[in-house]
Write a protein that holds these residues in place. Sequence first.
Motif, short mmCIF file in Angstrom:
data_model
loop_
_atom_site.label_atom_id
_atom_site.label_comp_id
_atom_site.label_asym_id
_atom_site.label_seq_id
_atom_site.Cartn_x
_atom_site.Cartn_y
_atom_site.Cartn_z
N LYS A 105 -3.17 -51.76 -97.25
CA LYS A 105 -2.16 -50.81 -96.77
C LYS A 105 -2.77 -49.44 -96.50
CE LYS A 105 1.88 -52.96 -98.94
NZ LYS A 105 2.93 -52.83 -99.99
N GLY A 106 -3.77 -49.07 -97.29
CA GLY A 106 -4.43 -47.77 -97.10
C GLY A 106 -5.88 -47.98 -96.71
N ARG A 107 -6.10 -48.60 -95.56
CA ARG A 107 -7.43 -49.06 -95.16
C ARG A 107 -8.47 -47.94 -95.12
NH1 ARG A 107 -7.32 -54.21 -92.33
NH2 ARG A 107 -5.20 -55.04 -92.37
N THR A 108 -8.10 -46.82 -94.52
CA THR A 108 -9.08 -45.73 -94.37
C THR A 108 -9.49 -45.19 -95.74
OG1 THR A 108 -8.13 -45.12 -92.23
CG2 THR A 108 -9.53 -43.49 -93.32
N LEU A 109 -8.52 -44.98 -96.60
CA LEU A 109 -8.83 -44.48 -97.94
C LEU A 109 -9.64 -45.51 -98.71
CD1 LEU A 109 -8.51 -42.39 -100.19
CD2 LEU A 109 -6.33 -43.47 -100.79
N ALA A 110 -9.25 -46.77 -98.64
CA ALA A 110 -9.96 -47.81 -99.39
C ALA A 110 -11.40 -47.93 -98.92
CB ALA A 110 -9.24 -49.15 -99.23
N ALA A 115 -16.96 -48.05 -99.42
CA ALA A 115 -18.18 -48.27 -98.64
C ALA A 115 -18.60 -47.17 -97.67
CB ALA A 115 -18.04 -49.57 -97.85
N GLU A 116 -17.83 -46.11 -97.50
CA GLU A 116 -18.22 -45.06 -96.55
C GLU A 116 -19.57 -44.46 -96.95
OE1 GLU A 116 -16.76 -40.65 -94.96
OE2 GLU A 116 -15.35 -41.93 -96.06
N ALA A 117 -20.41 -44.20 -95.98
CA ALA A 117 -21.69 -43.57 -96.25
C ALA A 117 -21.46 -42.16 -96.79
CB ALA A 117 -22.52 -43.50 -94.97
N PRO A 173 -13.19 -56.33 -93.41
CA PRO A 173 -11.83 -56.12 -92.93
C PRO A 173 -11.41 -54.66 -92.88
CG PRO A 173 -11.89 -57.96 -94.45
CD PRO A 173 -13.26 -57.31 -94.49
N LEU A 174 -11.87 -53.85 -93.82
CA LEU A 174 -11.47 -52.45 -93.84
C LEU A 174 -12.16 -51.63 -92.75
CD1 LEU A 174 -11.44 -51.70 -97.68
CD2 LEU A 174 -9.46 -52.01 -96.19
N SER A 175 -13.38 -52.02 -92.39
CA SER A 175 -14.15 -51.23 -91.42
C SER A 175 -13.92 -51.69 -89.99
CB SER A 175 -15.64 -51.31 -91.75
OG SER A 175 -16.10 -52.66 -91.66
N SER A 176 -13.44 -52.90 -89.80
CA SER A 176 -13.28 -53.45 -88.46
C SER A 176 -12.01 -52.94 -87.81
CB SER A 176 -13.26 -54.98 -88.52
OG SER A 176 -13.02 -55.51 -87.23
N LYS A 177 -12.09 -52.67 -86.50
CA LYS A 177 -10.92 -52.24 -85.76
C LYS A 177 -10.11 -53.43 -85.27
CE LYS A 177 -12.91 -47.83 -84.29
NZ LYS A 177 -13.28 -46.97 -83.14
#
Length: 211
Positions: A105-110, A115-117, A173-177
Motif C-alpha cells: 500500500k505504501g510502495r514508495t515508503l517501503a 532498498a533505496e540507495a 515488486p516495490l521498485s518496478s513500475k
Amino acid sequence: MVYRPTANTEARKVKVRERLLKSGLELVAEGGFKKATIGAVAKRAGVASGTVYSYFNSKTHLSTEIFQLGTEREVAKVHEALTQEGDITTRLENATRVFMTRAMKGRTLAFAMIAEAVDEELDDERRRYREVWAHTYEPILQEGIDTGYLPPQSAAITAAGLVGSMAEVMVGPLSSKTEQFEDTELVDTMVAFCLRAVGLCAQATNPAPTC
C-alpha cells in the motif's frame, strides 16, 4: 545568570522536532529519501532551513531519524499481530500479511526503507533494524519450539531468515513500475512460504503438522 529553558520552551522544541520528522517521513513516502532534503523538510514543517540544523546536525542525521520513525511504526504493527490471540500459525500468518500488505500500500515508503540507495550511515541503521525485526519474531518461534508446535530449530536464525526473505522478495515488486504479480498472489505466496519455512502448513491445527 545562566539561561534555563522553561517547560513551555522545551515542549515547543519537542513539537517542532516531531513536526520535522513527520514532515520528513511524508516526503520519503512521496519520493524516497532523495526528496527529503533539508529545505524540503523545513518548508513542509513551516520553519526556516536553518532551524532544521538546530535539531539535526546533517541530512544524514535527519534521514536516520526519519528511518527510525518509519521503521518503528511498522515493527509495532507486526508486533501487535504476533501478540494477538490465536495459535502460532494464525499469528505468524497475520504478521506476514500485515508486513506485506502495508508495504504494497505504501510502495514508495517501503522501497525507501528496504532498498533505496542511501549513504553508509543510514545503511548501517537499516541493517540494525533488520535485527530488530528478527527479534520481534523470535519469541513466537521460541514458544512454538518449546511447546512442540514447531520442529526443533534455532529461533534466532529462522527469524532472521523470515525477515530477510520478506524484505528481499519485496524489492522487485516495490521498485518496478509495472505489475509483476497481483498483490494478493504475492502476499498469499509469501504467507505460505513463511509457514513452510518454520515447519508449518497453512490452515494447520494444533498440534500443527509439519510440511
